[in-house]
Scaffold this active site. Structure first.
Site, short mmCIF file in Angstrom:
data_model
loop_
_atom_site.label_atom_id
_atom_site.label_comp_id
_atom_site.label_asym_id
_atom_site.label_seq_id
_atom_site.Cartn_x
_atom_site.Cartn_y
_atom_site.Cartn_z
N ASN A 45 4.18 122.95 69.62
CA ASN A 45 3.16 122.12 70.27
C ASN A 45 3.18 120.67 69.79
O ASN A 45 2.31 119.89 70.13
CB ASN A 45 1.77 122.72 70.06
CG ASN A 45 1.31 122.65 68.60
OD1 ASN A 45 2.14 122.43 67.71
ND2 ASN A 45 0.03 122.84 68.37
N LYS A 202 3.33 78.20 76.44
CA LYS A 202 3.33 79.28 77.42
C LYS A 202 1.92 79.78 77.66
O LYS A 202 0.99 79.50 76.90
CB LYS A 202 4.20 80.44 76.94
CG LYS A 202 3.59 81.22 75.77
CD LYS A 202 4.43 82.43 75.40
CE LYS A 202 3.72 83.25 74.32
NZ LYS A 202 4.46 84.45 73.93
N GLY A 236 11.43 91.92 75.20
CA GLY A 236 12.34 90.79 75.31
C GLY A 236 11.99 89.76 76.36
O GLY A 236 12.66 88.73 76.48
N GLY A 237 10.93 90.00 77.12
CA GLY A 237 10.57 89.07 78.20
C GLY A 237 10.24 87.68 77.70
O GLY A 237 10.74 86.68 78.23
#
EC number: 2.7.6.1
Length: 326
Positions: A45, A202, A236-237
């Protein structure tokens, strides 16, 4: 009644979870010790069973585990190992988590959110940990979440030495992928010989994790080799968009350097296809062959961990490993 004096002998024992045995074996070789044998398996389990095959009574126990995917399983296994050591009368238990799981959730951005990094610290304290050793925390404030000593190690020397040896003669600009990492970039710039710095301005939607929009480059990067530094790379964006922004701003080349290569899909594909000349990680987390790609360099953190373990065992100074700057 007079007190009885004695000279207790210190005994170091190293224990490894199943998440990243290669790193534990490297650390053991550096320390010239054997990893303590244990039985560890999963029930049908998903429950985890752990038992050590040797007596641990009175030992200085060091328990190393990588918080890699599936992260909850490996954190739970390390907690069970700590509990087993406490119940078997280990004298001192040091938890070694080269990558601190849930470190990104170190504060509340909005109401009704958990502070998961604090919960991790609380769980290990409850399990019986006396000390935590980790590498490049997402934010330094996490050290205060654990009620006991925290050895915060830095991989910057390892990464920066590689950069210096490989690209030392180039015109380098150290770049932070966002404004929040500028202080880290400043430390890098100083270590690489007082290089200029830049950062990527950003925006990020807090409702969309792992998504960011790189807007513009702040700083002089045209015609320069840009060393893009961060503590971790997950999908990684963010780092790939920052790399694109630097190339579009006229950078001659980009090298990416980060401590923790989480590399959740599709990170490897993104990094392999990005315009960076080299991507450098340490092995705080396992990077299997299927996630490796041309241009990837993985540096070992084992010597640093071994030196820190030796200092803790001998009641020495971990800070001395970083020239007092820890």
């Amino acid at each position: 009644m007079n007190a009885k004096s004695g000279t207790p002998k210190k005994h170091l024992m190293l224990f490894s979870g199943r998440a990243h045995p290669e790193l534990a074996e490297e650390v053991a070789r550096e320390l010239n010790v054997e990893i303590t044998p244990q039985a560890a398996y999963d029930f049908a389990n998903g429950e985890i069973f752990v038992r050590f095959n040797e007596s641990v009574r009175g030992t200085d126990a060091f328990v190393i585990q990588a918080h890699t995917s599936p992260i909850n399983q490996w954190i739970m296994e390390q907690l069970l190992m700590v509990d087993a050591l406490k119940r078997a009368s280990a004298k001192r238990i040091t938890v070694i988590m080269p990558f601190y799981g849930y470190a990104r959730q170190d504060k509340k951005h909005k109401g009704r959110e958990p502070i998961s990094a604090r919960l991790i610290a609380d769980m290990f304290k409850t399990a019986g940990a006396d000390r935590i050793m980790t590498v490049d925390l997402h934010t330094a404030q996490i050290q205060g979440f654990f009620d006991g000593p925290v050895d915060h190690l830095f991989a910057q020397n390892i990464l920066a030495d590689h950069i210096s040896e490989t690209y030392g003669s180039a015109d380098i600009t150290v770049v932070s992928p966002d404004s929040g990492r500028v202080r880290l970039a400043e430390k890098w710039a100083s270590q690489l010989g007082d290089r200029p710095i830049a950062f990527i301005h950003k925006t990020r939607d807090p409702l969309k994790p792992n998504e960011a929009v790189a807007n513009r480059v702040v700083g002089e990067v045209a015609g320069r080799l840009c060393v893009l530094v961060d503590d971790m790379i997950d999908t990684g964006g963010t780092i790939v968009k920052a790399c694109d922004a630097l190339i579009n701003a006229g950078a001659s080349d980009v090298v990416i350097a980060a401590t923790h290569g989480i590399l959740s899909d599709p990170a490897s594909e993104r990094l392999a296809n990005c315009k960076a000349r080299e991507v450098i990680f340490t092995n705080t987390l396992p990077i299997p062959d299927e996630k490796r790609f041309p241009g990837l360099t993985v540096l070992s953190i084992a010597p640093l961990l071994a030196r820190a373990i030796q200092e803790v065992f001998e009641d020495g100074s971990v800070t001395s490993l970083f020239d007092g700057n820890a």
